[in-house]
Design an enzyme around this catalytic site. Structure first.
Site, PDB file in Angstrom:
ATOM      1  N   ARG A 180       0.836  -1.213   0.000  1.00  0.00           N
ATOM      2  CA  ARG A 180       0.000   0.000   0.000  1.00  0.00           C
ATOM      3  C   ARG A 180       0.869   1.262   0.000  1.00  0.00           C
ATOM      4  O   ARG A 180       0.539   2.267  -0.601  1.00  0.00           O
ATOM      5  CB  ARG A 180      -0.928  -0.027   1.221  1.00  0.00           C
ATOM      6  CG  ARG A 180      -1.990   1.043   1.200  1.00  0.00           C
ATOM      7  CD  ARG A 180      -3.117   0.755   2.153  1.00  0.00           C
ATOM      8  NE  ARG A 180      -2.774   1.000   3.535  1.00  0.00           N
ATOM      9  CZ  ARG A 180      -3.604   0.791   4.556  1.00  0.00           C
ATOM     10  NH1 ARG A 180      -4.810   0.297   4.348  1.00  0.00           N
ATOM     11  NH2 ARG A 180      -3.238   1.043   5.782  1.00  0.00           N
ATOM     12  N   LYS A 195      11.325  -0.521   6.565  1.00  0.00           N
ATOM     13  CA  LYS A 195      11.674  -1.197   7.816  1.00  0.00           C
ATOM     14  C   LYS A 195      10.439  -2.002   8.223  1.00  0.00           C
ATOM     15  O   LYS A 195       9.489  -1.470   8.764  1.00  0.00           O
ATOM     16  CB  LYS A 195      12.012  -0.156   8.895  1.00  0.00           C
ATOM     17  CG  LYS A 195      13.020  -0.588   9.937  1.00  0.00           C
ATOM     18  CD  LYS A 195      12.632  -1.853  10.720  1.00  0.00           C
ATOM     19  CE  LYS A 195      11.596  -1.575  11.783  1.00  0.00           C
ATOM     20  NZ  LYS A 195      11.052  -2.773  12.420  1.00  0.00           N
ATOM     21  N   ALA A 197       8.146  -4.864  10.249  1.00  0.00           N
ATOM     22  CA  ALA A 197       8.036  -5.261  11.657  1.00  0.00           C
ATOM     23  C   ALA A 197       8.967  -6.440  11.925  1.00  0.00           C
ATOM     24  O   ALA A 197       9.166  -7.301  11.055  1.00  0.00           O
ATOM     25  CB  ALA A 197       6.600  -5.647  11.974  1.00  0.00           C
ATOM     26  N   GLU A 198       9.515  -6.489  13.121  1.00  0.00           N
ATOM     27  CA  GLU A 198      10.468  -7.542  13.477  1.00  0.00           C
ATOM     28  C   GLU A 198       9.802  -8.929  13.491  1.00  0.00           C
ATOM     29  O   GLU A 198      10.490  -9.939  13.307  1.00  0.00           O
ATOM     30  CB  GLU A 198      11.132  -7.250  14.838  1.00  0.00           C
ATOM     31  CG  GLU A 198      10.208  -6.974  15.996  1.00  0.00           C
ATOM     32  CD  GLU A 198       9.654  -5.549  16.020  1.00  0.00           C
ATOM     33  OE1 GLU A 198       9.935  -4.765  15.096  1.00  0.00           O
ATOM     34  OE2 GLU A 198       8.906  -5.227  16.958  1.00  0.00           O
ATOM     35  N   GLY A 251       1.129   1.636  12.551  1.00  0.00           N
ATOM     36  CA  GLY A 251       1.438   0.944  13.795  1.00  0.00           C
ATOM     37  C   GLY A 251       0.738   1.600  14.963  1.00  0.00           C
ATOM     38  O   GLY A 251      -0.312   2.249  14.802  1.00  0.00           O
ATOM     39  N   SER A 252       1.343   1.456  16.126  1.00  0.00           N
ATOM     40  CA  SER A 252       0.681   1.937  17.340  1.00  0.00           C
ATOM     41  C   SER A 252       0.695   3.462  17.424  1.00  0.00           C
ATOM     42  O   SER A 252       1.583   4.126  16.887  1.00  0.00           O
ATOM     43  CB  SER A 252       1.396   1.353  18.558  1.00  0.00           C
ATOM     44  OG  SER A 252       2.714   1.847  18.611  1.00  0.00           O
ATOM     45  N   THR A 253      -0.293   3.997  18.120  1.00  0.00           N
ATOM     46  CA  THR A 253      -0.393   5.443  18.308  1.00  0.00           C
ATOM     47  C   THR A 253       0.833   5.956  19.057  1.00  0.00           C
ATOM     48  O   THR A 253       1.366   7.028  18.740  1.00  0.00           O
ATOM     49  CB  THR A 253      -1.691   5.770  19.079  1.00  0.00           C
ATOM     50  OG1 THR A 253      -2.771   5.197  18.335  1.00  0.00           O
ATOM     51  CG2 THR A 253      -1.913   7.259  19.202  1.00  0.00           C
ATOM     52  N   GLY A 256       3.707   6.139  16.681  1.00  0.00           N
ATOM     53  CA  GLY A 256       3.373   7.173  15.693  1.00  0.00           C
ATOM     54  C   GLY A 256       3.642   8.573  16.229  1.00  0.00           C
ATOM     55  O   GLY A 256       4.194   9.431  15.528  1.00  0.00           O
ATOM     56  N   GLU A 273      -0.818   6.001  10.076  1.00  0.00           N
ATOM     57  CA  GLU A 273      -2.036   5.198  10.158  1.00  0.00           C
ATOM     58  C   GLU A 273      -1.928   4.458  11.480  1.00  0.00           C
ATOM     59  O   GLU A 273      -1.179   3.491  11.596  1.00  0.00           O
ATOM     60  CB  GLU A 273      -2.093   4.276   8.925  1.00  0.00           C
ATOM     61  CG  GLU A 273      -3.471   3.827   8.601  1.00  0.00           C
ATOM     62  CD  GLU A 273      -3.796   2.575   9.373  1.00  0.00           C
ATOM     63  OE1 GLU A 273      -4.403   2.713  10.461  1.00  0.00           O
ATOM     64  OE2 GLU A 273      -3.436   1.500   8.903  1.00  0.00           O
ATOM     65  N   CYS A 307      -6.385  -2.745  12.853  1.00  0.00           N
ATOM     66  CA  CYS A 307      -6.687  -1.427  13.447  1.00  0.00           C
ATOM     67  C   CYS A 307      -8.123  -1.001  13.162  1.00  0.00           C
ATOM     68  O   CYS A 307      -8.627  -0.088  13.791  1.00  0.00           O
ATOM     69  CB  CYS A 307      -5.685  -0.390  12.961  1.00  0.00           C
ATOM     70  SG  CYS A 307      -5.432  -0.495  11.202  1.00  0.00           S
ATOM     71  N   GLU A 405      -7.494   0.084  22.616  1.00  0.00           N
ATOM     72  CA  GLU A 405      -7.612  -0.780  21.446  1.00  0.00           C
ATOM     73  C   GLU A 405      -7.203  -2.187  21.892  1.00  0.00           C
ATOM     74  O   GLU A 405      -6.072  -2.384  22.346  1.00  0.00           O
ATOM     75  CB  GLU A 405      -6.675  -0.272  20.343  1.00  0.00           C
ATOM     76  CG  GLU A 405      -6.830  -1.015  19.050  1.00  0.00           C
ATOM     77  CD  GLU A 405      -5.880  -0.495  17.968  1.00  0.00           C
ATOM     78  OE1 GLU A 405      -4.756  -0.106  18.306  1.00  0.00           O
ATOM     79  OE2 GLU A 405      -6.281  -0.503  16.787  1.00  0.00           O
ATOM     80  N   SER A 465     -12.245  -2.364   3.931  1.00  0.00           N
ATOM     81  CA  SER A 465     -10.989  -2.026   3.259  1.00  0.00           C
ATOM     82  C   SER A 465     -11.064  -2.345   1.774  1.00  0.00           C
ATOM     83  O   SER A 465     -11.527  -3.417   1.378  1.00  0.00           O
ATOM     84  CB  SER A 465      -9.837  -2.823   3.879  1.00  0.00           C
ATOM     85  OG  SER A 465      -9.741  -2.499   5.240  1.00  0.00           O
TER      86      SER A 465
HETATM   87  P1  ADP Z   1       3.156  -3.204  17.932  1.00  0.00           P
HETATM   88  O1  ADP Z   1       3.336  -2.844  19.368  1.00  0.00           O
HETATM   89  O2  ADP Z   1       1.825  -3.694  17.621  1.00  0.00           O
HETATM   90  O3  ADP Z   1       4.250  -4.068  17.392  1.00  0.00           O
HETATM   91  P2  ADP Z   1       4.414  -0.881  16.928  1.00  0.00           P
HETATM   92  O4  ADP Z   1       3.872   0.471  16.642  1.00  0.00           O
HETATM   93  O5  ADP Z   1       5.333  -0.983  18.065  1.00  0.00           O
HETATM   94  O6  ADP Z   1       3.195  -1.848  17.115  1.00  0.00           O
HETATM   95  O7  ADP Z   1       5.136  -1.468  15.637  1.00  0.00           O
HETATM   96  C1  ADP Z   1       4.843  -1.090  14.304  1.00  0.00           C
HETATM   97  C2  ADP Z   1       6.141  -0.862  13.553  1.00  0.00           C
HETATM   98  O8  ADP Z   1       6.853   0.183  14.211  1.00  0.00           O
HETATM   99  C3  ADP Z   1       7.093  -2.063  13.549  1.00  0.00           C
HETATM  100  O9  ADP Z   1       7.798  -2.079  12.325  1.00  0.00           O
HETATM  101  C4  ADP Z   1       8.049  -1.755  14.678  1.00  0.00           C
HETATM  102  O10 ADP Z   1       9.302  -2.367  14.521  1.00  0.00           O
HETATM  103  C5  ADP Z   1       8.173  -0.253  14.511  1.00  0.00           C
HETATM  104  N1  ADP Z   1       8.636   0.474  15.705  1.00  0.00           N
HETATM  105  C6  ADP Z   1       8.470   0.157  17.002  1.00  0.00           C
HETATM  106  N2  ADP Z   1       9.085   1.060  17.802  1.00  0.00           N
HETATM  107  C7  ADP Z   1       9.649   1.979  16.965  1.00  0.00           C
HETATM  108  C8  ADP Z   1      10.433   3.167  17.155  1.00  0.00           C
HETATM  109  N3  ADP Z   1      10.751   3.603  18.357  1.00  0.00           N
HETATM  110  N4  ADP Z   1      10.845   3.832  16.050  1.00  0.00           N
HETATM  111  C9  ADP Z   1      10.530   3.395  14.814  1.00  0.00           C
HETATM  112  N5  ADP Z   1       9.799   2.295  14.571  1.00  0.00           N
HETATM  113  C10 ADP Z   1       9.358   1.603  15.615  1.00  0.00           C
END
Ligand code: ADP
Length: 505
Positions: A180, A195, A197-198, A251-253, A256, A273, A307, A405, A465
């Protein structure tokens, strides 16, 4: 209606082997080359259904990522000069490869994110559709000619690519959240550093491999993998680097807000988002069977980890008991298990910290007097990341399940008397991503659609969506829109060109 499989299907489980796992790339992708972290560090990727290690990928740090930023800057110099048609053709090549490999991609989603295979296929088709869409939108990135108020001047506005962008994506839609963003960026003429998600880096690397096969030039699409520990330094570098011109984050607020702050140092464009707290309102005049089907799809898709999942069910008093009875019946038919097995429609949560969060929210409600009608605890017999589908009633506004959430398979039901009261509860949150309601009164449909403080509304629909529609939120749920004809806006600058001293004959 894949949610209505019965438990008996579990008796005919078909084992699904990861046929292609040896072909998954296991290195980061920078400037068209596969590479390790300079430190040599790696981290493991876990299958959430089984806890087994399914891959080991490089754990990059800021020094490694700077190399990717440099590559994206060099590549941008030529990528920005390609024609829209050339970019469109390359995106179309990528799309065709993705479609050809849809089963392989779905298998990866199930392996690293735990989704039931049918849902993974659904996500792959959704994810692929963004590549198709933006291959088409690339050619419609029109400028504007505006009639000038002065005879000797002409006014033109053109759209130009922002520059190299940083894309930070979540684990809950491992393919769609990358396509997207990335296909819109590439269509606009931007290069990108992604980058992922891990928890779900494999998909990002496979997508990179397919861009290579599609002929997308080196340095245009870079993927930097990193553990949770190394992620903050990479996020900070992407946000603060003068070599990155825009950030798009899902990702998370909490994260963000941090990135938003970090972007201020370079006054960087940012698309966010973030989390939601979606109300799902059922009015007295609603078709209850349709409302329950929508509720099940909205709440239990991806085990509640989207979300736009319904977070609070608001039920008008006259239909309150009936709706809850029907919802309970439907929930009993959910089949939990490893998503690679046949007939499963409820997989695990992504990781232990997500399980702990869901359990904390459920226990908080229990301790404050809510009733747990179904479920309410970890489903240990399936594995430590599984959580029972849970139904909570008698909810009060001081409970975490009302305000937070949940991101899990927990349905929270709240009764209300009037439309006004229902709307007041629905809007009583600082989030505003999606909202849903079921009503058969046309005037009410318009009133409520306008009054809901959200970016997206589902009217008599639980799944909203769509590539063609603008995805995004209001309030603390985010900034900007993804997908649709607006999806290019995050990646383009408008340049005003004034032609002066035009001689009149
Ligand atoms: P969740 O807690 O559901 O994993 P996150 O917002 O933490 O949601 O994760 C969404 C994305 O943001 C992932 O790619 C994660 O690696 C990344 N992320 C988490 N912490 C940081 C940070 N401090 N800076 C940049 N990216 C981050």
């Amino acid at each position: 209606m894949f949610f209505l499989h019965t438990r008996t299907l579990r008796t005919s489980l078909k084992m699904y082997n990861y046929r292609h796992s040896s072909a998954w790339p296991s290195q980061a992708y920078i400037n068209g080359s596969w590479c390790n972290a300079k430190s040599g560090k790696t981290f493991n990727v876990i299958n959430p259904a089984t806890g087994e290690i399914i891959a080991t990928v490089p754990d990059l740090n800021a020094t490694d990522v700077q190399i990717a930023i440099n590559a994206a800057n060099i590549a941008f110099q030529s990528w920005k000069t390609t024609t829209a048609k050339e970019r469109s053709d390359l995106l179309r090549n990528w799309y065709n490869i993705l479609v050809k490999n849809k089963d392989y991609l779905a298998e990866i989603v199930t392996a690293e994110a735990g989704k039931p295979l049918q849902e993974s296929l659904g996500e792959v088709s959704y994810g692929n559709s963004f590549v198709e869409w933006f291959s088409e939108e690339a050619r419609r990135n029109y400028g504007e000619y505006v009639p000038s108020p002065i005879k000797s001047k002409e006014i033109l506005m053109i759209r130009q690519p922002l520059g190299p962008v940083g894309l930070i994506t979540p684990w809950n839609f491992p393919i769609a959240m990358i396509t997207r963003k990335a296909s819109a960026a590439l269509a606009a003429g931007c290069t990108c550093v992604i980058k992922p998600a891990e928890n779900t880096p494999i998909m990002a690397l496979v997508l990179a491999k397919f861009t290579q096969e599609a002929g997308i030039p080196n340095g245009v699409f870079n993927v930097v993998t990193a553990s949770r520990e190394n992620t903050p330094q990479i996020g900070q570098l992407l946000c603060e680097s003068p070599g990155i011109y825009g950030i798009s984050f899902t990702g998370s607020t909490e994260v963000g807000k941090l990135l938003y702050k970090q972007c201020s140092s370079t006054v960087k464009r940012i698309g966010l988002e973030l989390g939601g707290n979606a109300p799902f309102i059922v009015f007295d005049n609603a078709d209850l069977d349709k409302a329950v089907a929508g509720a099940m799809a909205s709440k239990f898709r991806n085990c509640g980890q989207t979300c736009v999942s319904a977070n609070r069910f608001l039920i008008q008093k006259q239909v309150y008991s009936k709706f809850i009875d029907k919802l309970m019946e439907a929930m009993k038919k959910l089949v939990m298990g490893n998503g690679k097995d046949c007939g499963i429609n409820l997989g695990p949560l992504i990781n232990i910290s997500q399980v702990e969060k869901v359990d904390r929210i459920v226990n908080d409600a229990k301790n404050k007097g809510a009733k747990i009608l179904v479920g309410g605890k970890q489903a240990m017999n399936y594995g430590e990341r599984f959580y029972e589908p849970t139904l909570i009633t008698d909810v009060k506004d001081n409970m975490a399940c009302y305000t937070e959430e949940i991101f899990g398979p927990v349905a929270v039901c709240i009764g209300f008397e009037s439309e006004e009261e229902g709307l007041k509860i629905a809007n009583n949150t600082n989030r505003g991503l999606a909202g849903y309601f079921y009503s058969n009164d046309l005037s009410q449909v318009w009133r409520v659609s306008k009054a809901l403080e959200v970016g997206m509304v589902g009217v008599n629909e639980g799944i909203i969506s769509s590539t063609e529609a603008a995805f995004g939120g209001v309030k603390e749920s985010g900034l900007g829109r993804e997908g649709s004809s607006h999806g290019l806006e995050d990646y383009t600058e408008i340049k005003y060109i004034c032609f002066g001293n035009i001689q009149q004959n």
